[in-house]
Motif scaffolding. Structure first.
Motif, PDB file in Angstrom:
ATOM      1  N   ALA A  24       0.840  -1.206   0.000  1.00  0.00           N
ATOM      2  CA  ALA A  24       0.000   0.000   0.000  1.00  0.00           C
ATOM      3  C   ALA A  24       0.872   1.252   0.000  1.00  0.00           C
ATOM      4  CB  ALA A  24      -0.941   0.003   1.190  1.00  0.00           C
ATOM      5  N   ALA A  25       1.931   1.258   0.800  1.00  0.00           N
ATOM      6  CA  ALA A  25       2.805   2.436   0.872  1.00  0.00           C
ATOM      7  C   ALA A  25       3.468   2.718  -0.472  1.00  0.00           C
ATOM      8  CB  ALA A  25       3.856   2.251   1.955  1.00  0.00           C
ATOM      9  N   GLU A  35      -5.506   1.819  -6.498  1.00  0.00           N
ATOM     10  CA  GLU A  35      -4.911   0.500  -6.263  1.00  0.00           C
ATOM     11  C   GLU A  35      -4.525   0.332  -4.789  1.00  0.00           C
ATOM     12  OE1 GLU A  35      -2.042  -0.682  -9.495  1.00  0.00           O
ATOM     13  OE2 GLU A  35      -2.643   1.329 -10.168  1.00  0.00           O
ATOM     14  N   ALA A  36      -3.989   1.376  -4.182  1.00  0.00           N
ATOM     15  CA  ALA A  36      -3.641   1.310  -2.759  1.00  0.00           C
ATOM     16  C   ALA A  36      -4.898   1.073  -1.929  1.00  0.00           C
ATOM     17  CB  ALA A  36      -2.946   2.603  -2.321  1.00  0.00           C
ATOM     18  N   GLU A  41      -8.333  -2.349   1.348  1.00  0.00           N
ATOM     19  CA  GLU A  41      -9.672  -2.932   1.468  1.00  0.00           C
ATOM     20  C   GLU A  41      -9.583  -4.457   1.558  1.00  0.00           C
ATOM     21  OE1 GLU A  41     -13.616  -2.592   2.138  1.00  0.00           O
ATOM     22  OE2 GLU A  41     -12.245  -0.915   1.859  1.00  0.00           O
ATOM     23  N   GLY A  42      -8.619  -5.041   0.853  1.00  0.00           N
ATOM     24  CA  GLY A  42      -8.414  -6.489   0.938  1.00  0.00           C
ATOM     25  C   GLY A  42      -8.062  -6.918   2.348  1.00  0.00           C
ATOM     26  N   LEU A  43      -7.209  -6.165   3.015  1.00  0.00           N
ATOM     27  CA  LEU A  43      -6.878  -6.501   4.401  1.00  0.00           C
ATOM     28  C   LEU A  43      -8.097  -6.356   5.299  1.00  0.00           C
ATOM     29  CD1 LEU A  43      -4.782  -7.106   6.731  1.00  0.00           C
ATOM     30  CD2 LEU A  43      -5.090  -4.691   7.179  1.00  0.00           C
ATOM     31  N   LEU A  44      -8.866  -5.300   5.087  1.00  0.00           N
ATOM     32  CA  LEU A  44     -10.050  -5.093   5.920  1.00  0.00           C
ATOM     33  C   LEU A  44     -11.058  -6.222   5.739  1.00  0.00           C
ATOM     34  CD1 LEU A  44     -10.452  -1.232   5.580  1.00  0.00           C
ATOM     35  CD2 LEU A  44      -9.698  -2.508   7.591  1.00  0.00           C
ATOM     36  N   LEU A  45     -11.202  -6.717   4.511  1.00  0.00           N
ATOM     37  CA  LEU A  45     -12.087  -7.861   4.281  1.00  0.00           C
ATOM     38  C   LEU A  45     -11.558  -9.107   4.973  1.00  0.00           C
ATOM     39  CD1 LEU A  45     -13.076  -7.398   0.541  1.00  0.00           C
ATOM     40  CD2 LEU A  45     -14.589  -7.240   2.525  1.00  0.00           C
ATOM     41  N   LEU A  63      -5.084   4.198   6.535  1.00  0.00           N
ATOM     42  CA  LEU A  63      -4.596   4.260   5.150  1.00  0.00           C
ATOM     43  C   LEU A  63      -5.758   4.386   4.173  1.00  0.00           C
ATOM     44  CD1 LEU A  63      -1.719   1.611   5.173  1.00  0.00           C
ATOM     45  CD2 LEU A  63      -1.524   4.099   5.316  1.00  0.00           C
ATOM     46  N   GLU A  64      -6.852   3.683   4.464  1.00  0.00           N
ATOM     47  CA  GLU A  64      -8.038   3.776   3.609  1.00  0.00           C
ATOM     48  C   GLU A  64      -8.557   5.211   3.599  1.00  0.00           C
ATOM     49  OE1 GLU A  64     -12.234   1.427   3.106  1.00  0.00           O
ATOM     50  OE2 GLU A  64     -11.641   1.973   5.142  1.00  0.00           O
ATOM     51  N   GLY A  65      -8.600   5.850   4.763  1.00  0.00           N
ATOM     52  CA  GLY A  65      -9.032   7.251   4.827  1.00  0.00           C
ATOM     53  C   GLY A  65      -8.131   8.163   4.018  1.00  0.00           C
TER      54      GLY A  65
END
Length: 157
Positions: A24-25, A35-36, A41-45, A63-65
């Motif tokens: 992500a970074a 893409e980040a 979002e994949g981790l959150l799922l 990071l999503e924010g």
């Protein structure tokens, strides 16, 4: 930021929270915010399926924010920072203890981005802290620091 990180002595860098962190970074540093966002979002799922990924989940929400902010949803970053402030000191139902020092660099990074336009001095300080404490986030911290530096008002002689 990079120069300070190179000169930094002291303890070894913290353990990564997961593969999402560096991926992500690097995407964020490249300006590839959609893409980040997908990586985060994949981790959150994944985290919603159970397990005790408390620190990773809080970091991913921050990071999503940031991704949402850069994709023209400024409310997403403010909401992520607000949720972090509420959750960081709340007891966890499972009995786990949240390691706040692990998530704090993500909060600093999100705060730096949030403050770039309104308080460049504070934004620069937060970005420098991130660069010194979480090397995986250094590329993003350096970009935010550069934006903050460019927004600084010169002092009158």
């Amino acid at each position: 930021v990079a120069e300070l990180a190179e000169k930094r002595g002291g303890p070894p860098p913290p353990r990564p929270l997961g593969e999402f962190e560096s991926r992500a970074a690097s995407l964020m540093a490249a300006g590839r915010w959609i893409e980040a966002h997908d990586v985060v979002e994949g981790l959150l799922l994944e985290a919603s399926g159970g397990g005790h990924l408390h620190e990773a989940t809080l970091a991913a929400r921050l990071l999503e924010g940031m991704c949402q902010h850069e994709l023209a949803n400024a409310a997403g970053l403010a909401a992520a920072l607000s949720a972090y402030e509420e959750e960081k000191d709340s007891p966890l139902q499972c009995g786990c203890v949240l390691a706040g020092e692990v998530v704090e660099p993500y909060s600093d990074l999100a705060t730096a981005l949030h403050l770039v336009e309104s308080d460049a001095n504070a934004a620069l300080g937060h970005a420098l802290c991130v660069g010194l404490t979480r090397p995986a986030l250094l590329p993003v911290a350096a970009q935010i620091a550069a934006r903050a530096e460019a927004a600084l008002e010169p002092l009158e002689p």
